[in-house]
Design an enzyme around this catalytic site. Structure first.
Site, short mmCIF file in Angstrom:
data_model
loop_
_atom_site.label_atom_id
_atom_site.label_comp_id
_atom_site.label_asym_id
_atom_site.label_seq_id
_atom_site.Cartn_x
_atom_site.Cartn_y
_atom_site.Cartn_z
N CYS A 122 -2.19 9.49 2.17
CA CYS A 122 -1.58 8.95 0.95
C CYS A 122 -2.43 9.20 -0.28
CB CYS A 122 -1.35 7.46 1.12
SG CYS A 122 -2.85 6.58 1.59
N GLU A 178 0.88 -1.17 0.00
CA GLU A 178 0.00 0.00 0.00
C GLU A 178 0.91 1.21 0.00
OE1 GLU A 178 -3.25 -0.15 -0.20
OE2 GLU A 178 -3.55 -2.29 0.12
P1 NAD Z 1 6.77 5.44 7.90
O1 NAD Z 1 7.97 6.26 8.23
O2 NAD Z 1 5.72 5.27 8.91
O3 NAD Z 1 7.29 4.03 7.37
C1 NAD Z 1 6.39 3.00 7.09
C2 NAD Z 1 6.92 1.73 7.68
O4 NAD Z 1 8.11 1.34 7.00
C3 NAD Z 1 7.28 1.86 9.16
O5 NAD Z 1 6.73 0.80 9.88
C4 NAD Z 1 8.80 1.83 9.15
O6 NAD Z 1 9.36 1.30 10.32
C5 NAD Z 1 9.09 0.95 7.97
N1 NAD Z 1 10.42 1.19 7.39
C6 NAD Z 1 11.01 2.39 7.18
N2 NAD Z 1 12.23 2.22 6.60
C7 NAD Z 1 12.39 0.88 6.45
C8 NAD Z 1 13.43 0.06 5.90
N3 NAD Z 1 14.54 0.58 5.39
N4 NAD Z 1 13.25 -1.27 5.89
C9 NAD Z 1 12.12 -1.81 6.39
N5 NAD Z 1 11.11 -1.09 6.93
C10 NAD Z 1 11.23 0.23 6.95
O7 NAD Z 1 6.04 6.02 6.69
P2 NAD Z 1 6.55 6.53 5.33
O8 NAD Z 1 7.15 5.39 4.58
O9 NAD Z 1 7.29 7.81 5.41
O10 NAD Z 1 5.05 6.83 4.84
C11 NAD Z 1 4.77 7.76 3.93
C12 NAD Z 1 4.48 7.09 2.62
O11 NAD Z 1 3.53 6.05 2.82
C13 NAD Z 1 3.87 8.03 1.64
O12 NAD Z 1 4.41 7.77 0.39
C14 NAD Z 1 2.41 7.66 1.68
O13 NAD Z 1 1.72 8.00 0.52
C15 NAD Z 1 2.48 6.19 1.91
N6 NAD Z 1 1.26 5.69 2.53
C16 NAD Z 1 0.47 4.87 1.81
C17 NAD Z 1 -0.72 4.43 2.33
C18 NAD Z 1 -1.63 3.52 1.57
O14 NAD Z 1 -2.55 2.99 2.17
N7 NAD Z 1 -1.44 3.33 0.29
C19 NAD Z 1 -1.09 4.82 3.61
C20 NAD Z 1 -0.24 5.66 4.31
C21 NAD Z 1 0.94 6.07 3.77
#
Ligand code: NAD
Length: 514
Positions: A256, A222
């Site tokens: 998102c 997602e």
């Molecule tokens: P975040 O920082 O919460 O990271 C998401 C998850 O990824 C966390 O649990 C984190 O611990 C894990 N993570 C981070 N780096 C990692 C790595 N190197 N290896 C493994 N796991 C790792 O959130 P984010 O990624 O900054 O979220 C923002 C992005 O998420 C945006 O692009 C947003 O559009 C997208 N998003 C999508 C949805 C959806 O439902 N499609 C919902 C919310 C956010």
């Protein structure tokens, strides 16, 4: 009121044993019976209800969310999801019969059984820390899987509260939480899973998908998107302004599926900008910073990222632009940009930035939208029916809301997910059950049928082959040019191009000319 517990990262060396424990629980078959699943779901319901005040407090602490927003998009959402699942689970889990079955195949009692995938890992994101973690978790329980949740460390209070609720409410041998950041998630990814369900950025999604590929582990991703809103000259400027502003002030734009940029027909641009200004003052009469309804950017790192995007833009700020780093406050900010390569369009902002790019017509808007990202998570056309249909038929996206910002994503029983670079797989409603379920095809061959089965055993005599071909082949209802032919031809098995068919047709034509 109980206190929000401090967030403690799980010790790295304990992660393999935790994962193995949850796997053993699955292998003990305890999570499969429907009664067990329903009981776990209902316990989770009361765990959430009893801790509602803590959840409201946690989301306020992590993201400055108003209680109303947290109730609407986090607690209330999950509660309703559980009731929906618990009411419908027996129906979803029922064996299905295949469609269009030949009579002879029915003798084998073919059915599609809904098997749990197994032990799953769910990795949550920070922006809707409860909903985006527990939503898939509810699906995993419903499907009969055992699961580990790794909440986002960027929403630490919500992560700690979820751990408390899960530990107090659910069977600890089958459902647990691992807390941490990259090292802990990496340690989790080193374990064997039957599915990884990830919500977050495309960059990390790629890391997850690569790692999962090593063990052929299925993934649901997602991800984010550079979602366009398109406003044609026939749109209602006031409605477009209010609805798109709403989609960028909810959760301070950390959504998102909210529009990342707005393509506006030049003819309606002045009216749209004027209405944005009106809507902003209607939503926040005292200014957004003073409003209890407007959230904050999750942390200093994300604040700096957004500030940099704004600094790098060559657009002109038309509305907002105020920032207060100490308060992690970023005002809803409208920027007029002049190119799709502007930083505010070319990157996902995931914040309250509203770049507006004027266009000459709808074709230009569609062209730009497809160039910026041809598979965003959402698309938001505003205009008349013909125009909005044109946008849908000439673009792709995970979902779409016509004449609104991301409303499709607020209907809890609609499948939610991306396409292409915005993700793969979907959940919510029935899809939450399906995404953790394997459709297992099963037949039962009765002993008495052996005589009829003789046809399948060697030696494959000409007589057997002829009999089989007669039994097996379905006559087409189309000719060799792909044109549909009348049912009589197909039933008679003549085929439109066959010599017999042609002669019969000529005969019939001659008769009708008489
Ligand atoms: P975040 O920082 O919460 O990271 C998401 C998850 O990824 C966390 O649990 C984190 O611990 C894990 N993570 C981070 N780096 C990692 C790595 N190197 N290896 C493994 N796991 C790792 O959130 P984010 O990624 O900054 O979220 C923002 C992005 O998420 C945006 O692009 C947003 O559009 C997208 N998003 C999508 C949805 C959806 O439902 N499609 C919902 C919310 C956010």
């Amino acid at each position: 009121m109980a206190e929000i517990p401090p967030l403690e990262y799980t010790k790295l060396e304990s992660i393999p044993a935790i994962a193995n424990g949850v796997r053993q629980a699955f292998l003990s078959h305890k999570s499969r019976p429907l009664e067990y699943r329903v009981q776990q779901l209902r316990k989770l319901y009361w765990g959430l209800k009893d801790n509602q005040a803590l959840i409201l407090e946690a989301c306020k602490r992590d993201l400055g969310k108003s209680n109303f927003e947290t109730y609407l998009t986090e607690v209330g959402w999950c509660l309703n999801d559980i009731v929906f699942m618990s009411n419908n689970l027996a129906k979803f889990a029922q064996d299905e019969s295949p469609l269009d079955m030949a009579f002879t195949n029915k003798l084998f009692g073919p059915k599609i059984r809904k098997d749990p995938l197994g032990t799953v890992l769910i990795i949550g994101a920070y922006n809707f820390p409860i909903q985006l973690s527990l939503g898939p978790f509810i699906g995993a329980i419903s499907a009969g899987c055992t699961a580990i949740l790794k909440p986002s460390e960027s929403a630490p209070a919500a992560a700690a509260v979820m751990q408390k609720i899960i530990a107090e409410s659910l069977d600890p041998s089958a459902y647990t939480v691992v807390q941490g950041a990259v090292p802990e998630t990496t340690a989790l990814l080193d374990q064997k899973w039957d599915k990884i369900f990830y919500t977050g950025s495309a960059t990390v999604g790629t890391i997850i998908a690569k790692k999962a590929a090593e063990t052929l582990t299925p993934v649901t991703l997602e991800l984010g998107g550079k979602n366009p809103a398109i406003i044609t000259k026939h749109a209602d400027a006031r409605l477009a302004a209010r609805r798109l502003l709403w989609a960028k002030v909810l959760n301070a734009g950390q959504v998102c599926v909210s529009q990342n940029y707005v393509l506006v027909d030049k003819e309606i641009l002045p009216a749209f900008l004027k209405e944005l200004k009106v809507a902003l003052s209607e939503f926040f009469p005292e200014g957004a910073q003073k409003s209890p309804d407007y959230g904050r950017i999750v942390n200093a790192r994300q604040f700096q990222r957004l500030k940099k995007m704004l600094d790098e833009s060559s657009g002109k700020i038309l509305l907002g632009g105020t920032m207060d780093e100490k308060d992690l406050f970023l005002e809803p900010t409208v920027v007029q940009v002049d190119s799709p390569t502007d930083s505010l369009v070319a990157e996902e902002s995931f914040g309250p930035l509203i770049p507006v790019l004027p266009v000459s017509n709808l074709d230009e808007a569609i062209k730009i939208a497809n160039e910026v990202q041809d598979t965003p998570l959402g698309i938001y056309p505003f205009g008349n029916k013909q125009e909005t249909e044109k946008v849908l038929s000439q673009t792709r996206s995970g979902g779409a809301s016509i004449n609104d910002g991301f409303f499709h994503a607020s209907i809890p029983t609609m499948p939610f997910g991306g396409v292409g670079s915005s993700g793969q797989g979907a959940y919510r409603g029935r899809a939450s059950f399906d995404v953790f379920t394997h459709r297992r095809s099963i037949t039962t061959t009765p002993a008495w049928i052996e005589g009829m089965l003789d046809i399948r055993y060697p030696p494959y005599t000409p007589a057997k082959q002829k009999k089989f071909a007669g039994m097996n082949e379905i006559k087409p209802n189309f000719d060799r040019n792909g044109k549909e032919i009348g049912w009589t031809w197909s039933i008679l098995g003549l085929g439109a191009g066959s010599k017999v068919a042609i002669s019969v047709r000529m005969y019939l034509q001659r008769r009708s000319n008489l």
